[in-house]
Scaffold this motif. Structure first.
Motif, PDB file in Angstrom:
ATOM      1  N   HIS A   1       0.971  -1.138   0.053  1.00  0.00           N
ATOM      2  CA  HIS A   1      -0.327  -0.315  -0.180  1.00  0.00           C
ATOM      3  C   HIS A   1       0.519   1.046  -0.080  1.00  0.00           C
TER       4      HIS A   1
ATOM      5  N   ILE B   1       1.292   4.616  -3.238  1.00  0.00           N
ATOM      6  CA  ILE B   1       0.879   5.561  -2.202  1.00  0.00           C
ATOM      7  C   ILE B   1       1.068   6.338  -2.986  1.00  0.00           C
TER       8      ILE B   1
ATOM      9  N   ALA C   1       2.112   6.852  -6.598  1.00  0.00           N
ATOM     10  CA  ALA C   1       0.996   7.859  -7.209  1.00  0.00           C
ATOM     11  C   ALA C   1       1.531   8.774  -6.789  1.00  0.00           C
TER      12      ALA C   1
ATOM     13  N   THR D   1      -4.136  10.083  -6.528  1.00  0.00           N
ATOM     14  CA  THR D   1      -4.466   9.841  -5.332  1.00  0.00           C
ATOM     15  C   THR D   1      -5.519   9.904  -4.419  1.00  0.00           C
TER      16      THR D   1
ATOM     17  N   VAL E   1      -7.036   5.900  -5.049  1.00  0.00           N
ATOM     18  CA  VAL E   1      -5.729   5.387  -3.697  1.00  0.00           C
ATOM     19  C   VAL E   1      -6.258   5.231  -3.287  1.00  0.00           C
ATOM     20  N   LEU E   2      -6.195   5.706  -2.259  1.00  0.00           N
ATOM     21  CA  LEU E   2      -6.376   6.441  -0.780  1.00  0.00           C
ATOM     22  C   LEU E   2      -7.599   5.895  -0.774  1.00  0.00           C
TER      23      LEU E   2
ATOM     24  N   TYR F   1      -9.675   4.161   3.606  1.00  0.00           N
ATOM     25  CA  TYR F   1      -9.417   5.941   3.884  1.00  0.00           C
ATOM     26  C   TYR F   1     -10.436   6.288   3.351  1.00  0.00           C
TER      27      TYR F   1
ATOM     28  N   ALA G   1      -8.845  11.624   3.190  1.00  0.00           N
ATOM     29  CA  ALA G   1      -8.392  10.733   1.559  1.00  0.00           C
ATOM     30  C   ALA G   1      -7.924  12.348   1.240  1.00  0.00           C
TER      31      ALA G   1
ATOM     32  N   ASN H   1      -4.817  14.017   0.989  1.00  0.00           N
ATOM     33  CA  ASN H   1      -4.213  14.503   0.050  1.00  0.00           C
ATOM     34  C   ASN H   1      -3.584  15.717  -0.174  1.00  0.00           C
TER      35      ASN H   1
ATOM     36  N   VAL I   1       0.747   8.944   5.296  1.00  0.00           N
ATOM     37  CA  VAL I   1      -0.078   8.553   4.004  1.00  0.00           C
ATOM     38  C   VAL I   1       0.437  10.050   3.814  1.00  0.00           C
TER      39      VAL I   1
ATOM     40  N   LEU J   1       3.256  10.875  -0.168  1.00  0.00           N
ATOM     41  CA  LEU J   1       2.747  11.673  -1.361  1.00  0.00           C
ATOM     42  C   LEU J   1       3.547  12.751  -0.763  1.00  0.00           C
TER      43      LEU J   1
END
Length: 262
Positions: free
Chosen positions: A5, A9, A12, A30, A33-34, A39, A44, A48, A215, A219
């Motif tokens: 994962h 991430i 992404a 993104t 994907v989350l 999430y 998310a 993000n 996350v 990112l």
């Protein structure tokens, strides 16, 4: 977090950073994907927004040559984007989570449509400029303080503070219609304004919103690399390919979000 994962991430984030710099709408990579990894849409969105901040900044820095001589103009545009981002983030945090989950498929759909029609908008802008050149008035740009232009930038800031996907596409469409600057310069301005919205909204979210910091870290690292690559090789990439990826991922996100509500 499962290791694969984390890898996906981060990848992404790289792709989103590149897309945001070149076209816009990296969130449509993104965000799905989350959500796919479990999430909530709100988490998310907030994670993000913060995670992509370094990438948008890297993209803006990468276009610094195109931004030369634009300082006064940015002094006018940046406050509009910042205030709009504050309003949008307040909306996200004030409305019930159920309301956001209901409207987000519509927002993703709007973003996908904007990505699809962007070539037509760009073509219309180009034809408009050519017509102005034939009339001999191409040197008459919209005033830096145009009320209409600043108002639209403010509204895009609200949208970006609430849901970041496609704000870059919106900005390019607005500025392309109301300004006579070269496309690459507009892209540089777009990157700065998108970075401002993400920074402002991300700062608000960091203090009062649900955030997944692992996350954010993944990112952030990926988007910095992607933003740098986007500024470096973005002009050589096919916009059609990038746009196609965005559309496919966006449609998949809509289907997944709708299924969550069934």
């Amino acid at each position: 977090m499962i290791w694969w994962h984390a890898v996906l991430i981060a990848l992404a984030g790289v792709w989103a950073g590149m897309i945001n710099t070149v076209v816009g709408s990296g969130t449509l990579v993104t965000f799905p994907v989350l959500v796919a990894f479990g999430y909530s849409p709100v988490t998310a969105t907030t994670s993000n927004a913060i995670g992509l901040v370094p990438g948008t900044i890297a993209g803006a820095v990468g276009y610094r040559k195109e931004l030369r001589g634009q300082f006064r103009r940015l002094l006018t545009f940046v406050p509009a984007s910042a205030v709009g981002a504050i309003c949008g983030s307040i909306l996200l945090l004030s409305l019930p989570p159920d309301a956001f989950e209901t409207i987000v498929p519509v927002l993703v759909g709007l973003a996908v449509v904007l990505v699809i029609v962007q070539p037509r908008v760009s073509g219309w802008v180009l034809r408009r400029r050519e017509a102005k050149q034939e009339r001999g008035d191409a040197s008459e740009p919209v005033k830096q303080g145009s009320v209409l232009l600043i108002t639209l930038i403010f509204l895009v800031g609200i949208y970006g503070g609430y849901f970041t996907a496609a704000q870059g596409v919106m900005l390019m469409a607005i500025m392309g219609m109301l300004m006579t600057e070269p496309i690459q310069r507009l892209n540089g301005i777009k990157n700065v304004l998108s970075a401002v919205v993400n920074v402002v909204a991300g700062t608000v979210y960091a203090f009062v919103a649900p955030i997944s910091w692992p996350v954010v870290a993944l990112l952030a690292g990926g988007s910095v690399l992607g933003g740098w690559l986007g500024a470096l090789v973005g002009r050589r990439l096919s916009p059609t390919v990038l746009r196609g990826v965005i559309v496919v991922v966006g449609v998949a996100a809509i289907i997944q979000l709708v299924l969550r509500q069934v």
